[in-house]
Design a protein around this motif. Structure first.
Motif, short mmCIF file in Angstrom:
data_model
loop_
_atom_site.label_atom_id
_atom_site.label_comp_id
_atom_site.label_asym_id
_atom_site.label_seq_id
_atom_site.Cartn_x
_atom_site.Cartn_y
_atom_site.Cartn_z
N GLU A 87 0.83 -1.21 0.00
CA GLU A 87 0.00 0.00 0.00
C GLU A 87 0.86 1.26 0.00
O GLU A 87 0.54 2.24 -0.68
N VAL A 88 1.95 1.24 0.74
CA VAL A 88 2.86 2.38 0.76
C VAL A 88 3.46 2.55 -0.64
O VAL A 88 3.55 3.67 -1.15
N GLY A 89 3.86 1.46 -1.26
CA GLY A 89 4.42 1.52 -2.61
C GLY A 89 3.45 2.13 -3.61
O GLY A 89 3.84 2.98 -4.42
N ARG A 90 2.20 1.71 -3.57
CA ARG A 90 1.19 2.29 -4.47
C ARG A 90 0.97 3.76 -4.19
O ARG A 90 0.84 4.57 -5.11
N ALA A 91 0.96 4.15 -2.92
CA ALA A 91 0.79 5.56 -2.56
C ALA A 91 1.97 6.39 -3.08
O ALA A 91 1.78 7.51 -3.57
N VAL A 92 3.18 5.85 -3.00
CA VAL A 92 4.36 6.54 -3.51
C VAL A 92 4.23 6.73 -5.02
O VAL A 92 4.50 7.82 -5.54
N GLN A 93 3.80 5.70 -5.73
CA GLN A 93 3.62 5.82 -7.18
C GLN A 93 2.65 6.95 -7.53
O GLN A 93 2.94 7.79 -8.37
N GLU A 94 1.51 6.95 -6.87
CA GLU A 94 0.49 7.96 -7.15
C GLU A 94 0.98 9.36 -6.79
O GLU A 94 0.77 10.30 -7.55
N HIS A 95 1.62 9.48 -5.65
CA HIS A 95 2.08 10.79 -5.18
C HIS A 95 3.15 11.36 -6.12
O HIS A 95 3.11 12.54 -6.48
N ILE A 96 4.10 10.53 -6.52
CA ILE A 96 5.15 11.00 -7.43
C ILE A 96 4.56 11.41 -8.77
O ILE A 96 4.88 12.48 -9.30
N ALA A 97 3.71 10.57 -9.36
CA ALA A 97 3.13 10.89 -10.66
C ALA A 97 2.36 12.21 -10.61
O ALA A 97 2.49 13.06 -11.50
N ARG A 98 1.59 12.40 -9.55
CA ARG A 98 0.79 13.62 -9.42
C ARG A 98 1.69 14.85 -9.23
O ARG A 98 1.53 15.87 -9.90
#
Length: 122
Positions: A87-98
């Motif tokens: 879940e942390v990994g997915r949140a990092v992906q979304e946060h960086i892309a945004r």
């Protein structure tokens, strides 16, 4: 000068700095992990920036590759043990892309998160 005559170039080190800040600010991330290749890149970049008198933005643990019209961002992190790493990994992906999209106007094609360590709870 009109808006249609302006052009802006955002280089990979700038994207890496935005991505590093976004990753570090994501809940559950303990720290960015530079690794050996990352340390060499950081030292080279920091030396070049210090030579020119600029203060280097932190980019440890982040690599950016230009892919056609977009970017691929690789980030190496350590996560806290109090939450699910996936879940942390997915949140990092979304946060960086945004954040990269908002702050640089560059399209992020992929964010690859490498979880290198899990910080134990003390």
């Amino acid at each position: 000068m009109t808006a249609d005559k302006l052009s802006m170039v955002v280089t990979p080190p700038v994207v890496a700095a935005v991505a590093a800040r976004a990753a570090a600010a994501t809940p559950g991330v303990a720290r960015l992990e530079p690794g050996v290749r990352g340390l060499l890149a950081v030292l080279t970049r920091a030396g070049r920036q210090r030579w020119t008198g600029a203060d280097p933005a932190p980019t440890e643990g982040v690599r950016v590759r230009v892919t056609g019209a977009g970017l691929t961002v690789h980030v190496d992190i350590a996560v806290r043990a109090d939450g699910p790493a996936a879940e942390v990994g997915r949140a990092v992906q979304e946060h960086i892309a945004r954040e990269v999209g908002e702050h640089t106007g560059r399209q992020v094609d992929a964010v690859c998160v490498h979880i290198l360590d899990i910080e134990p709870e003390l």
